[in-house]
Scaffold this active site. Structure first.
Site, mmCIF file in Angstrom:
data_model
loop_
_atom_site.group_PDB
_atom_site.id
_atom_site.type_symbol
_atom_site.label_atom_id
_atom_site.label_comp_id
_atom_site.label_asym_id
_atom_site.label_seq_id
_atom_site.Cartn_x
_atom_site.Cartn_y
_atom_site.Cartn_z
ATOM 1 N N GLN A 206 7.644 -5.419 -3.961
ATOM 2 C CA GLN A 206 6.815 -5.249 -5.153
ATOM 3 C C GLN A 206 7.451 -4.225 -6.085
ATOM 4 O O GLN A 206 7.756 -3.104 -5.682
ATOM 5 C CB GLN A 206 5.393 -4.801 -4.819
ATOM 6 C CG GLN A 206 4.525 -4.801 -6.086
ATOM 7 C CD GLN A 206 3.118 -4.315 -5.879
ATOM 8 O OE1 GLN A 206 2.907 -3.132 -5.637
ATOM 9 N NE2 GLN A 206 2.147 -5.220 -5.985
ATOM 10 N N GLY B 298 -5.661 -5.818 2.920
ATOM 11 C CA GLY B 298 -5.113 -4.498 2.668
ATOM 12 C C GLY B 298 -5.439 -3.514 3.768
ATOM 13 O O GLY B 298 -4.878 -3.574 4.864
ATOM 14 N N ARG B 299 -6.396 -2.638 3.513
ATOM 15 C CA ARG B 299 -6.680 -1.555 4.449
ATOM 16 C C ARG B 299 -7.132 -2.018 5.817
ATOM 17 O O ARG B 299 -6.864 -1.353 6.822
ATOM 18 C CB ARG B 299 -7.697 -0.587 3.812
ATOM 19 C CG ARG B 299 -6.968 0.405 2.943
ATOM 20 C CD ARG B 299 -7.714 0.992 1.811
ATOM 21 N NE ARG B 299 -6.866 2.019 1.202
ATOM 22 C CZ ARG B 299 -5.795 1.760 0.451
ATOM 23 N NH1 ARG B 299 -5.437 0.515 0.215
ATOM 24 N NH2 ARG B 299 -5.062 2.730 -0.044
ATOM 25 N N MET C 180 0.850 -1.197 0.000
ATOM 26 C CA MET C 180 0.000 0.000 0.000
ATOM 27 C C MET C 180 0.881 1.240 0.000
ATOM 28 O O MET C 180 1.684 1.447 0.913
ATOM 29 C CB MET C 180 -0.929 -0.010 1.218
ATOM 30 C CG MET C 180 -1.996 -1.107 1.166
ATOM 31 S SD MET C 180 -3.029 -1.200 2.652
ATOM 32 C CE MET C 180 -1.955 -2.140 3.754
ATOM 33 N N CYS D 279 -2.284 -1.775 -10.219
ATOM 34 C CA CYS D 279 -2.508 -0.356 -9.920
ATOM 35 C C CYS D 279 -3.129 0.342 -11.137
ATOM 36 O O CYS D 279 -2.586 0.266 -12.237
ATOM 37 C CB CYS D 279 -1.203 0.326 -9.532
ATOM 38 S SG CYS D 279 -1.431 2.073 -9.090
ATOM 39 N N LYS E 219 0.849 -9.713 -8.956
ATOM 40 C CA LYS E 219 -0.393 -9.250 -8.341
ATOM 41 C C LYS E 219 -1.213 -8.556 -9.415
ATOM 42 O O LYS E 219 -0.742 -7.608 -10.046
ATOM 43 C CB LYS E 219 -0.130 -8.296 -7.175
ATOM 44 C CG LYS E 219 -1.400 -7.919 -6.407
ATOM 45 C CD LYS E 219 -1.088 -7.118 -5.147
ATOM 46 C CE LYS E 219 -2.337 -6.947 -4.282
ATOM 47 N NZ LYS E 219 -3.377 -6.120 -4.913
#
Length: 328
Positions: free
Chosen positions: A70, A233-234, A18, A100, A139
């Protein structure tokens, strides 16, 4: 490989890369919460690795256990060279960002737009695998724009896997490349977990990790019945105690006994970093959600948030913030 991961089966959980969040200090904090979850760096462009401040971008000291770097990019030679640098910094997996959707990333011809160019992703995988001896993973999303079908997704997967990728991390949403912001792309396209489950059924030897909308141990358990792993994630950032709960759930004796114990361990780290010139806020900002849902959490957040920005802030700010929440 660290002592820790030599003696502990890996948790089938990872923390998503992130931007602006999963820096080295965040990874140190998350490792305190979860000894065995796989952690990912923020995305780093391969050109920045080759021409930028590598120590600043890739420093991974103090982060034990499995950690992946990444990379963003689309030039196979540059990606391979950057991957080799990453391995020298101790990363045990190099991941390619094909998810992304930001305009900046698209203009650089990497990220989710590469789903339309599986041959480019495959070329990067081949070049990187030829250069390094750690896994090269990808990813990705499940589609882009109007290319929202099993056929499109599976064709992309087939070409990437033919190049030697054996582990795919799949955000179970399409990416809308025009008209939606990155934030909207995390929320508006509907989740399609079933497509990811079908991928695993179709490719049983492929290691599949699912990502997108996972917020609880129940969510993780529901999906790891269908695929090999779950990436959070978040939720892992905003409610980080979730990582400790997942360790407890699997019966790990290494999981931290309390939030206070984690914060006191972090104070030692923050003090050490402050002696190296790192301001308290760089470390403490990642911990604001640790007491989410607990009595006193709001005062903890406010005290820490206000105090850590002072130029002279030291670990006494953390002590003061902890005084507002009860030790379990």
């Amino acid at each position: 490989m660290s002592e820790l991961t030599d003696t502990l089966d890996p948790l089938p959980v990872s923390v998503a890369p992130m931007m602006d969040w999963t820096d080295r200090h965040c990874r140190v904090f998350h490792r305190m919460l979860s000894p065995s979850a796989r952690l990912y760096t923020e995305m780093v462009h391969c050109a920045a690795v080759l021409r930028g401040d590598r120590d600043r971008l890739l420093d991974n000291r103090d982060v034990r256990g499995p950690v992946a770097l990444q990379l963003g990019g689309s030039d196979p030679a540059q990606m391979a060279e950057a991957a080799a640098v990453g391995v020298k910094y101790g990363y045990d997996e190099i991941n390619i960002n094909v998810g992304c959707p930001s305009d900046r990333v698209q203009s650089g011809h990497f990220g989710a737009c590469l789903m339309a160019h599986p041959e480019t992703v495959a070329a990067c995988v081949r070049a990187m695998r030829a250069r390094i001896d750690v896994p090269v993973t990808v990813k990705t999303r499940i589609g882009i724009d109007d290319d929202d079908s099993d056929a499109f997704f599976f064709d992309f997967v087939d070409q990437v896997c033919e190049a030697g990728c054996t582990h795919l991390i799949v955000h179970a949403r399409i990416a809308v490349l025009a008209g939606l912001s990155p934030k909207q792309n995390r929320e508006i396209p509907p989740l399609n977990y079933a497509r990811v489950h079908r991928l695993k059924t179709r490719c049983p030897d492929l290691h599949v990790t699912i990502n997108g909308g996972l917020r609880s141990p129940v969510d993780v358990a529901a999906h790891t019945n269908h695929v090999d792993g779950a990436m959070i994630g978040r939720a892992a950032y905003q409610t980080p105690w979730l990582l400790a709960e997942l360790e407890h759930q699997r019966g790990s004796a290494l999981a931290p006994p309390s939030r206070h114990d984690v914060m006191r361990q972090l104070m030692d780290y923050a003090q050490h970093e402050r002696a190296r010139g790192i301001p308290l806020r760089a470390v403490a900002r990642h911990t604001l959600g640790l007491f989410q849902g607990q009595p006193g959490a709001r005062r903890f957040r406010r005290t820490l948030s206000e105090g850590m920005h002072r130029p002279d802030a030291d670990v006494s700010v953390i002590e003061q913030a902890l005084s507002h929440v009860l030790a379990a």
